[in-house]
Design an enzyme around this catalytic site. Sequence first.
Site, mmCIF file in Angstrom:
data_model
loop_
_atom_site.group_PDB
_atom_site.id
_atom_site.type_symbol
_atom_site.label_atom_id
_atom_site.label_comp_id
_atom_site.label_asym_id
_atom_site.label_seq_id
_atom_site.Cartn_x
_atom_site.Cartn_y
_atom_site.Cartn_z
ATOM 1 N N ARG A 32 0.797 -1.222 0.000
ATOM 2 C CA ARG A 32 0.000 0.000 0.000
ATOM 3 C C ARG A 32 0.836 1.281 0.000
ATOM 4 O O ARG A 32 0.382 2.315 -0.499
ATOM 5 C CB ARG A 32 -0.941 0.015 1.209
ATOM 6 C CG ARG A 32 -2.035 -1.038 1.110
ATOM 7 C CD ARG A 32 -3.125 -0.787 2.125
ATOM 8 N NE ARG A 32 -4.193 -1.770 2.017
ATOM 9 C CZ ARG A 32 -5.287 -1.754 2.749
ATOM 10 N NH1 ARG A 32 -5.461 -0.800 3.661
ATOM 11 N NH2 ARG A 32 -6.220 -2.679 2.593
ATOM 12 N N ASP A 141 -15.586 10.553 7.563
ATOM 13 C CA ASP A 141 -14.496 9.621 7.289
ATOM 14 C C ASP A 141 -13.172 10.315 7.579
ATOM 15 O O ASP A 141 -13.092 11.557 7.566
ATOM 16 C CB ASP A 141 -14.522 9.136 5.837
ATOM 17 C CG ASP A 141 -13.769 7.821 5.664
ATOM 18 O OD1 ASP A 141 -14.405 6.757 5.784
ATOM 19 O OD2 ASP A 141 -12.536 7.863 5.453
#
Length: 284
Positions: A32, A141
């Site tokens: 990632r 978020d």
Amino acid sequence: MTEAEFEALRVFLKARSGLALSPDKRYLVESRLSSVCTRFKLESLSHLIREIRAGRAMALEKATIEAMTTNETFFFRDKTPFDLFQDVLLPKYLKERAGSRRLRIWCAAASSGQEPYSLAMILKEASARMPGWHIDIVASDISTEVLEKAKVGLYNQFEVQRGLPIRLLVKYFTQTGDQWQISPEIRAMVDFRYLNLLEDFSRLGSFDIVYCRNVLIYFDAALKADVLRRIANLMAADGSLLLGASETVLGVTDALTLDPAHRGLYAKTPAMAATPTQRAMGMR
């Protein structure tokens, strides 16, 4: 990346996002964060971690957190939480809030918006039963990148095929090239906000219904208990909480209790639902 560097990254991620990364997740970090290294012109993960430990690169820190955050979501995900909303919770609150005609919903860890937009479409379909009602849907978020996507409401063919009934696609989306954009009227129903669950979120106000699904699984037990108690504090006395299919409050907190009739649905315990004055009297 040395063991010491990996440990430093684990400490950073937990302190800043709550993500409890187990020691066997080095492969996940490498897969990632390689794109983050490329984006910031860093020759290695070791270089990235050194920059983070130096504390001089806020943009890099933010990009690292966002890259490590899981944003898996889709419309009407797992179906049951939305059936509960439509068949159980909405009728309940239409009756119990008939006087105020106000309903507040919070979708925590809303990712790219499919969850709150699913709720908004259900509410739009039920609007004939709700004349004069004021509905607030707050969606939050930690990732500003997915929040921007959510605000635009633009999804590719794969995303609209995952869980979205064709009837609602045709009714509430417009095709734009090879993508689909949700209608302005549905987008206007959702207030997207940046929020880190590790930080104080009491400013959001009180909510009748809270969706906090598939995020607590990334936190350790102490942080789960803390977040759940603070969520309970924001819930109305008769408020409802929905968690992910693999999540539970059992053995984690005494602030919430399972609804015996509905899997995945939780309410405040009687002690938490009491007013501050009632709680104080009970402690005497």
